[in-house]
Design a protein around this motif. Structure first.
Motif, PDB file in Angstrom:
ATOM      1  N   GLU A   1       0.830  -1.211   0.000  1.00 35.57           N
ATOM      2  CA  GLU A   1       0.000   0.000   0.000  1.00 35.57           C
ATOM      3  C   GLU A   1       0.865   1.263   0.000  1.00 35.57           C
ATOM      4  OE1 GLU A   1      -2.856  -0.086   3.234  1.00 35.57           O
ATOM      5  OE2 GLU A   1      -2.816  -2.274   3.199  1.00 35.57           O
ATOM      6  N   LEU A   2       0.384   2.247  -0.743  1.00 37.29           N
ATOM      7  CA  LEU A   2       1.001   3.576  -0.711  1.00 37.29           C
ATOM      8  C   LEU A   2       0.152   4.435   0.208  1.00 37.29           C
ATOM      9  CD1 LEU A   2       1.195   3.937  -4.575  1.00 37.29           C
ATOM     10  CD2 LEU A   2       3.202   3.765  -3.107  1.00 37.29           C
ATOM     11  N   LYS A   3       0.780   5.045   1.190  1.00 40.24           N
ATOM     12  CA  LYS A   3       0.047   5.884   2.145  1.00 40.24           C
ATOM     13  C   LYS A   3       0.521   7.322   2.009  1.00 40.24           C
ATOM     14  CE  LYS A   3      -1.878   2.536   4.794  1.00 40.24           C
ATOM     15  NZ  LYS A   3      -3.323   2.330   4.942  1.00 40.24           N
ATOM     16  N   ASN A   4      -0.261   8.105   1.301  1.00 34.27           N
ATOM     17  CA  ASN A   4       0.027   9.531   1.153  1.00 34.27           C
ATOM     18  C   ASN A   4       1.487   9.778   0.728  1.00 34.27           C
ATOM     19  OD1 ASN A   4      -0.808  12.170   1.165  1.00 34.27           O
ATOM     20  ND2 ASN A   4      -0.266  12.508   3.311  1.00 34.27           N
ATOM     21  N   VAL A   5       1.893   9.040  -0.297  1.00 35.17           N
ATOM     22  CA  VAL A   5       3.299   9.037  -0.707  1.00 35.17           C
ATOM     23  C   VAL A   5       3.605  10.208  -1.649  1.00 35.17           C
ATOM     24  CG1 VAL A   5       4.947   7.808  -2.190  1.00 35.17           C
ATOM     25  CG2 VAL A   5       3.728   6.579  -0.384  1.00 35.17           C
ATOM     26  N   SER A   6       4.673  10.914  -1.317  1.00 33.20           N
ATOM     27  CA  SER A   6       5.189  11.950  -2.228  1.00 33.20           C
ATOM     28  C   SER A   6       6.663  11.676  -2.460  1.00 33.20           C
ATOM     29  CB  SER A   6       5.031  13.346  -1.636  1.00 33.20           C
ATOM     30  OG  SER A   6       3.665  13.644  -1.412  1.00 33.20           O
TER      31      SER A   6
ATOM     32  N   TYR B   1      -2.772   4.249  -2.508  1.00 34.39           N
ATOM     33  CA  TYR B   1      -3.263   3.135  -3.325  1.00 34.39           C
ATOM     34  C   TYR B   1      -3.011   1.825  -2.600  1.00 34.39           C
ATOM     35  CZ  TYR B   1      -4.840   0.734  -7.443  1.00 34.39           C
ATOM     36  OH  TYR B   1      -5.579  -0.044  -8.303  1.00 34.39           O
ATOM     37  N   GLU B   2      -3.893   0.854  -2.840  1.00 31.11           N
ATOM     38  CA  GLU B   2      -3.706  -0.498  -2.291  1.00 31.11           C
ATOM     39  C   GLU B   2      -3.610  -1.486  -3.435  1.00 31.11           C
ATOM     40  OE1 GLU B   2      -6.643  -1.871   0.446  1.00 31.11           O
ATOM     41  OE2 GLU B   2      -6.414  -0.141   1.774  1.00 31.11           O
TER      42      GLU B   2
ATOM     43  N   THR C   1      10.309   5.822 -10.691  1.00 30.36           N
ATOM     44  CA  THR C   1      10.413   6.346  -9.326  1.00 30.36           C
ATOM     45  C   THR C   1       9.454   5.588  -8.407  1.00 30.36           C
ATOM     46  OG1 THR C   1      10.967   8.512 -10.241  1.00 30.36           O
ATOM     47  CG2 THR C   1      10.218   8.464  -7.948  1.00 30.36           C
ATOM     48  N   LEU C   2       8.240   5.380  -8.873  1.00 32.27           N
ATOM     49  CA  LEU C   2       7.244   4.664  -8.075  1.00 32.27           C
ATOM     50  C   LEU C   2       7.695   3.224  -7.811  1.00 32.27           C
ATOM     51  CD1 LEU C   2       4.464   4.660  -6.756  1.00 32.27           C
ATOM     52  CD2 LEU C   2       3.475   4.093  -8.985  1.00 32.27           C
ATOM     53  N   LEU C   3       8.164   2.536  -8.853  1.00 31.15           N
ATOM     54  CA  LEU C   3       8.629   1.154  -8.652  1.00 31.15           C
ATOM     55  C   LEU C   3       9.816   1.104  -7.697  1.00 31.15           C
ATOM     56  CD1 LEU C   3       8.581  -1.008 -11.905  1.00 31.15           C
ATOM     57  CD2 LEU C   3       6.836  -0.735 -10.158  1.00 31.15           C
ATOM     58  N   SER C   4      10.699   2.101  -7.780  1.00 35.31           N
ATOM     59  CA  SER C   4      11.867   2.113  -6.890  1.00 35.31           C
ATOM     60  C   SER C   4      11.436   2.233  -5.428  1.00 35.31           C
ATOM     61  CB  SER C   4      12.793   3.278  -7.235  1.00 35.31           C
ATOM     62  OG  SER C   4      13.224   3.173  -8.562  1.00 35.31           O
ATOM     63  N   MET C   5      10.373   2.978  -5.199  1.00 29.82           N
ATOM     64  CA  MET C   5       9.877   3.090  -3.818  1.00 29.82           C
ATOM     65  C   MET C   5       9.199   1.785  -3.388  1.00 29.82           C
ATOM     66  SD  MET C   5       8.570   6.978  -3.341  1.00 29.82           S
ATOM     67  CE  MET C   5       7.443   7.047  -4.731  1.00 29.82           C
TER      68      MET C   5
ATOM     69  N   SER D   1       7.897  11.886   1.616  1.00 34.12           N
ATOM     70  CA  SER D   1       6.956  11.857   2.744  1.00 34.12           C
ATOM     71  C   SER D   1       5.925  10.774   2.477  1.00 34.12           C
ATOM     72  CB  SER D   1       6.296  13.216   2.946  1.00 34.12           C
ATOM     73  OG  SER D   1       5.519  13.535   1.820  1.00 34.12           O
ATOM     74  N   GLY D   2       5.210  10.371   3.525  1.00 35.09           N
ATOM     75  CA  GLY D   2       4.318   9.232   3.415  1.00 35.09           C
ATOM     76  C   GLY D   2       5.110   7.947   3.551  1.00 35.09           C
ATOM     77  N   TYR D   3       4.432   6.811   3.414  1.00 39.14           N
ATOM     78  CA  TYR D   3       5.168   5.554   3.547  1.00 39.14           C
ATOM     79  C   TYR D   3       4.513   4.425   2.766  1.00 39.14           C
ATOM     80  CZ  TYR D   3       1.893   5.259   7.469  1.00 39.14           C
ATOM     81  OH  TYR D   3       0.776   5.292   8.252  1.00 39.14           O
ATOM     82  N   ILE D   4       5.274   3.348   2.654  1.00 32.35           N
ATOM     83  CA  ILE D   4       4.831   2.167   1.926  1.00 32.35           C
ATOM     84  C   ILE D   4       4.695   1.025   2.918  1.00 32.35           C
ATOM     85  CG2 ILE D   4       5.583   0.467   0.213  1.00 32.35           C
ATOM     86  CD1 ILE D   4       6.692   3.062  -1.263  1.00 32.35           C
TER      87      ILE D   4
END
Ligand SMILES: Nc1ncnc2c1ncn2[C@@H]1O[C@H](COP(=O)(O)OP(=O)(O)OP(=O)(O)O)[C@@H](O)[C@H]1O
Ligand SMILES: [Mg+2]
Length: 229
Positions: A5-10, A24-25, A44-48, A57-60
């Motif tokens: 899950e992405l939690k308010n990720v920037s 997103y879940e 960038t998203l896949l790297s996170m 900011s935010g977390y996975i």
């Protein structure tokens, strides 16, 4: 709860905000395709998601636990299988060695694994993985990576990512270098993994034809929230 899950990720590179407030879940059992213009932030998203980079900011969250609080090495070696466009296989090693090394690095034993039946030795298990991605282990198993074709290398990169049975499989343009028939074959491997073996598969692609085969398509807009299409 999603598997990841992405939690308010920037995410912001110096002076370059790329992803903003994304939630997103991702669920097990589905293949997701992430599309979007060059520079939209897909890699960038896949790297996170793969734990290579931290969100600004935010977390996975993986299986309910934020990955920045868990052991990063354990997450990357046991929970997430990553397939790169350049395959990143070890060229001097054979097909079987490439797959088995990845299993060994994860620290998982054959008895920890399921879904592929019971195997009394690693070679039989590795050979089953090679079959799983549509190749013949007797034919390619002992060949060095440089002695097989690009499409075969891509399949072996998938087999390697599967070796330790991660909950999530991430792939950045896994079919970018392949012809459309081979790309569809590879996509069918991903669909099999998701639908039959309950894995969560997230791939980035520029190909609309490939994206259409996914269960869910997420279109990443430059500097805006993802949009489901
Ligand atoms: N290491 C970096 N340092 C600074 N900016 C970066 C870095 N990597 C990527 N960027 C910038 O961040 C934005 C998103 O890049 P990213 O690689 O995630 O895009 P992408 O959607 O994967 O693009 P492509 O489809 O071309 O692979 C782009 O503007 C890019 O120039
Ligand atoms: Mg990219």
């Amino acid at each position: 709860m999603g598997v990841i899950e992405l939690k308010n990720v920037s995410f912001t590179y110096p002076n370059n905000p790329v992803i903003k407030n994304m939630d997103y879940e991702f669920q097990r059992g589905l293949v997701y395709c992430i599309t979007g213009k060059s520079g939209a932030g897909k890699t960038t998203l896949l790297s996170m998601l793969s734990g290579i980079m931290d969100p600004t900011s935010g977390y996975i969250v993986y299986n309910g636990y934020p990955i920045d609080e868990s052991d990063r090495y354990v997450y990357r070696s046991r929970d997430v299988g990553v397939i790169f466009q350049e395959y990143n296989l070890l060229p001097k090693f054979t097909v079987r060695e490439n797959i088995q090394l990845s299993l060994d690095i994860s620290g998982k034993k054959l008895r920890d694994l399921d879904g592929f039946g019971t195997f009394s030795n690693k070679k039989d298990y590795v050979d089953q993985l090679i079959r799983e991605v549509g190749l013949d282990p007797e034919e390619v198993g002992n060949r060095r990576i440089l002695k097989i074709s690009g499409g075969q290398q891509q399949r072996i990169a998938i087999a390697r990512a599967l070796s330790f049975q991660p909950g999530v499989i991430l792939a950045d343009e896994p079919t970018g270098n392949l012809d459309i028939d081979t790309s569809i074959d590879i996509m069918n491997v991903f669909l099999h993994l998701a639908h039959e073996l309950n894995r969560c598969v997230i791939i980035v692609t520029h190909s609309p034809q490939i994206a259409d085969l996914a269960d869910v398509r997420l279109d990443l807009k430059p500097l805006s929230r993802y949009k489901k299409v």
